[in-house]
Design an enzyme around this catalytic site. Structure first.
Site, PDB file in Angstrom:
ATOM      1  N   GLU A   9       0.794  -1.325  -0.210  1.00 18.19           N
ATOM      2  CA  GLU A   9       0.133   0.416   0.031  1.00 18.19           C
ATOM      3  C   GLU A   9       0.708   1.225  -0.153  1.00 18.19           C
ATOM      4  OE1 GLU A   9      -3.465   0.143   2.552  1.00 18.19           O
ATOM      5  OE2 GLU A   9      -3.183  -2.091   3.199  1.00 18.19           O
ATOM      6  N   ASP A  85      -2.641  -4.358   3.654  1.00 12.91           N
ATOM      7  CA  ASP A  85      -2.530  -4.547   4.973  1.00 12.91           C
ATOM      8  C   ASP A  85      -3.512  -5.760   5.508  1.00 12.91           C
ATOM      9  OD1 ASP A  85      -0.911  -2.446   5.459  1.00 12.91           O
ATOM     10  OD2 ASP A  85      -2.443  -0.952   6.019  1.00 12.91           O
ATOM     11  N   ASP A  87      -6.107  -6.740   6.933  1.00  2.68           N
ATOM     12  CA  ASP A  87      -7.591  -6.342   7.744  1.00  2.68           C
ATOM     13  C   ASP A  87      -8.421  -6.140   6.526  1.00  2.68           C
ATOM     14  OD1 ASP A  87      -6.688  -3.923   6.353  1.00  2.68           O
ATOM     15  OD2 ASP A  87      -6.600  -2.778   8.327  1.00  2.68           O
ATOM     16  N   GLU A  89      -9.876  -3.690   5.127  1.00  2.00           N
ATOM     17  CA  GLU A  89      -9.605  -2.562   4.154  1.00  2.00           C
ATOM     18  C   GLU A  89      -8.466  -3.205   3.239  1.00  2.00           C
ATOM     19  OE1 GLU A  89     -11.152   0.912   3.028  1.00  2.00           O
ATOM     20  OE2 GLU A  89     -11.757  -0.112   4.805  1.00  2.00           O
ATOM     21  N   TYR A 295       1.364  -4.772  13.578  1.00  2.00           N
ATOM     22  CA  TYR A 295       0.240  -4.189  12.615  1.00  2.00           C
ATOM     23  C   TYR A 295      -0.538  -3.509  13.896  1.00  2.00           C
ATOM     24  CZ  TYR A 295      -3.242  -2.933   9.346  1.00  2.00           C
ATOM     25  OH  TYR A 295      -4.122  -2.137   8.357  1.00  2.00           O
ATOM     26  N   ARG A 297      -3.498  -1.836  13.457  1.00  2.00           N
ATOM     27  CA  ARG A 297      -4.977  -1.710  13.680  1.00  2.00           C
ATOM     28  C   ARG A 297      -5.361  -3.093  14.005  1.00  2.00           C
ATOM     29  NH1 ARG A 297      -3.711   1.080   8.995  1.00  2.00           N
ATOM     30  NH2 ARG A 297      -4.112   3.306   9.105  1.00  2.00           N
ATOM     31  N   HIS A 340      -5.609 -10.609  14.485  1.00  3.73           N
ATOM     32  CA  HIS A 340      -4.016 -10.638  14.532  1.00  3.73           C
ATOM     33  C   HIS A 340      -3.518 -10.245  15.829  1.00  3.73           C
ATOM     34  CE1 HIS A 340      -4.949  -7.792  11.429  1.00  3.73           C
ATOM     35  NE2 HIS A 340      -4.635  -7.279  12.509  1.00  3.73           N
TER      36      HIS A 340
END
Length: 676
Positions: A9, A85, A87, A89, A295, A297, A340
């Site tokens: 990203e 990423d 997740d 999104e 990560y 989030r 995670h």
């Protein structure tokens, strides 16, 4: 030609990962999403409501050149690794890349990096998966819901009261702030008094019982009566000593990191997430670029067995075996995805002090907080010897408390972020009589509930199951940018338009814009992600209730009349009113459209004309000012003509290309187009 293409990203992440994978891999960045919902179709929603809520996607403005370059990279590669990423999104970004770039099913792999270190990146590349379409549908459903609610309610409020926007989650967050303000305004303080005996060394005991009943003192007369009944002698009737354990908190989740960074570091949520993103994507720490944290989030407090083992070895070596504790186990909540790990350092050996010279001030502060929280979370409890002493004076019972820290445990590491004041009491014995003539009365009033700080609002949203931790920073930013709230003493205070927006939404949508409905929608999004619900069936159920309500509100919601200025129109004699336009407020005739008079704003100076615009030939190059007050020079025909420059135009034109000759910051004259 590169055999393997890895698409991530962010450019900084691509730089870090590229160093790990070597020459057989080309690592490029999509710079986030490459496409989004269009603004066409019914009501401009970018969704085909009549055909299963099929989304209509289009390239994000400014991304067409990047998409063209990515398509070329895909064509030149044998295998494409989609590494956005880990997740929902990120899963949606991978799907959009695959679809928009025309990647065949047998030519791609999905890889997930929970931490960006060489071992973990290579491990992820060697253990790829495929796109999880349940996660994609969950993200798409959220995006479509937000689009429908945002577009429809925003347009409604703009038409009726001139408010800027509404949203599925932002409006509920605003309602919490407005409701709290009303609680404060409705609060009636209640008077009460405390009576305190003060002994030597400023040791205090406070009245709490009369005989065996709890006592409340409501007036000064009652306080004076009690003082008259007291002597100067206090007999110790009970001493209670207890050894108490003080437990560390779990490793950070997104929400708890935002809260702790707010209270301990003074960072707002946006700043916290921006710095955490840098720490996750990679920092050059002398040995090359490496991701410093996992990560950021997440709503899980799990930590890998590998990390816990390394951290335990570190604790034994640095502090001793008696500092070893237990790993916190997550009590699974309904709205916790647990996808995670919690937020922890990627290596326990990379101490904050050892890499401080490679980090800027914000990065060091946040990394120090994350590192020490993760380490402390698996350390032994601190032990406190807590003492409570009860004294009797003519049947009035007074209490004094104190504590002594006898083992620091996890506070050895995390003590700088937690207060632990020892209040050491003398070695009193039962039946001992203490004397003092220093007995004070003090008036107090009960306090209303406190306004929300950013940290407290985030905590409330998480506890209520509203939104997701990764969205909290954006939610808070939005309600501030829309002027729905102002910040006073680090607390949110709703503005007049914020209160009015909430009231109007509750007038017509109280069963949809509320805590319970929004929380239940989050649960349904989770169930879509788990494959338990069909995404477009959820949307269909929502839309059949929502859209008729919106249409009714457009017809029946009372429109707020424009504010009168007290002046009359010089053309027709009608009242002048304040209206809102694309570029802000202006004063115009209330008899519009019959009378189209607009009052000239005398406070705005005429634009300074420099010269004719050489590009469009019809406009003038004029001096302009950005929102932040920075001066630039551009065409008066903007946005049709976008000829502009930061440097000062000389009023002359380039003989080679015909564009503006300007004087740059070094005093040199040059053409803005060809540098001639």
């Amino acid at each position: 030609m590169s055999k393997n293409l890895v698409i991530v990203e962010s450019p900084s992440k691509s730089h870090t990962i590229g160093n790990f994978l070597g020459k057989d891999y080309k690592v490029v960045s999509s710079k986030g999403h490459i496409r989004d919902l269009a603004t066409k179709g019914k009501l401009g929603l970018g969704v085909d409501v009549e055909n299963g809520f099929t989304p209509m996607y289009e390239a994000i403005p400014g991304k067409k050149a990047l998409i063209k370059e990515l398509k070329k990279d895909v064509k030149d590669s044998d295998m494409i690794y989609l590494a956005s990423d880990p997740d929902r999104e990120g899963e949606a970004i991978s799907y959009h890349l695959k679809d928009e770039l025309g990647i065949d099913d047998d030519k791609y792999k999905r890889v997930l990096f929970n931490e960006i270190t060489k071992d973990k990146v290579i491990e992820a590349i060697n253990n790829p998966t495929k796109i999880n379409y349940d996660l994609v549908h969950s993200q798409e459903t959220r995006r479509i819901l937000d689009r429908i609610i945002g577009f429809r309610l925003s347009k409604l409020l703009q038409a009726k009261i001139g408010a800027k926007s509404a949203g599925r989650v932002q409006s509920v967050a605003l309602k919490l702030i407005v409701d709290r303000e009303r609680e404060i305004l409705a609060f009636v303080p209640v008077e009460y008094w405390t009576i305190t005996a003060i002994f030597s060394d400023e040791i205090k005991a406070e009245l709490f019982k009369y005989k065996e009943e709890n006592i409340e003192v409501h007036t000064e007369e009652e306080a004076d009566e009690i003082l008259n009944n007291l002597s100067n002698k206090f007999e110790i009737v009970d001493i209670d000593k207890k050894l108490k354990n003080r437990k560390s908190k779990p490793v950070f989740t997104t929400s708890t990191l935002q809260q702790e960074a707010s209270t301990k570091l003074g960072f707002n949520a946006k700043r916290t997430m921006s710095v955490a993103q840098k720490l996750y994507e990679g920092v050059n720490v002398g040995e090359g670029y490496v991701g410093l944290i996992t990560y950021m989030r997440t709503d899980s407090i799990r930590m890998s067995d590998e990390f816990v083992s390394q951290a335990n070895d570190y604790i034994k070596k640095e502090y001793g075996n008696n500092y070893l504790g237990e790993v916190k186990v997550s009590k699974k909540k309904e709205n916790v995805q647990d996808a995670h790990e919690g937020i922890r350092p990627t290596s326990i050996l990379r101490t904050p002090e050892s890499i401080k010279k490679y980090l800027d001030n914000d990065e060091y502060k946040l990394y120090n907080l994350i590192y020490k929280r993760a380490l402390a979370s698996i350390m032994a409890d601190a032990k406190v010897n807590q003492t409570t002493i009860v004294l009797d004076n003519n049947d009035y019972k007074f209490k004094m408390t104190g504590q002594i820290l006898i083992f620091d445990g996890y506070l050895k590491v995390y003590g700088e972020f937690e207060t632990s004041e020892d209040k050491i009491l003398p070695d009193y014995v039962k039946n001992q009589v203490l004397e003092t003539d220093n007995i004070e009365k003090e008036q107090h009033f009960t306090k209303p509930p406190a306004r929300y700080t950013e940290a407290r609002l985030i905590k409330e949203l998480e506890e209520l199951g509203i939104g997701r931790p990764s969205t909290y920073a954006k939610i808070i930013d939005t309600i501030k940018e829309r002027d729905y709230v102002k910040v006073e003493d680090k607390k949110f205070v709703p503005t007049e338009i914020g209160i009015e927006t909430t009231d109007k939404l509750q007038e017509s949508f109280s069963d949809l814009i509320n805590v319970e409905y929004t929380s239940n929608m989050e649960k349904e999004l989770d169930e879509i992600a788990e494959g338990k619900l069909v995404w477009n069936e959820v949307l269909d159920k929502f839309y059949k209730v929502f859209e008729p309500r919106v249409e009714d509100a457009f017809k029946n919601m009372e429109k707020k009349p424009p504010e009168k200025t007290g002046e009359v129109c010089p053309n027709c004699g009608s009242d002048l009113v304040i209206r809102k336009g694309k570029y802000g407020e202006f004063v115009a005739c209330s008899n519009y459209p019959t009378c189209k008079y607009i009052k000239k704003d005398e406070s705005k100076k005429e634009a300074v004309v420099i010269c004719k615009c050489p590009k469009c030939k019809t406009g003038n190059i004029v001096e302009r000012t950005t929102k932040k007050g920075k001066i630039f020079y551009g065409c008066s025909n903007y946005p049709k003509c976008k000829n502009a420059t930061w440097d000062i135009p000389t009023g002359e034109y380039c003989k080679k290309c015909g564009n503006l000759i300007v004087t740059d910051k070094d005093g040199q004259e040059k053409c803005i187009e060809c540098d001639n």
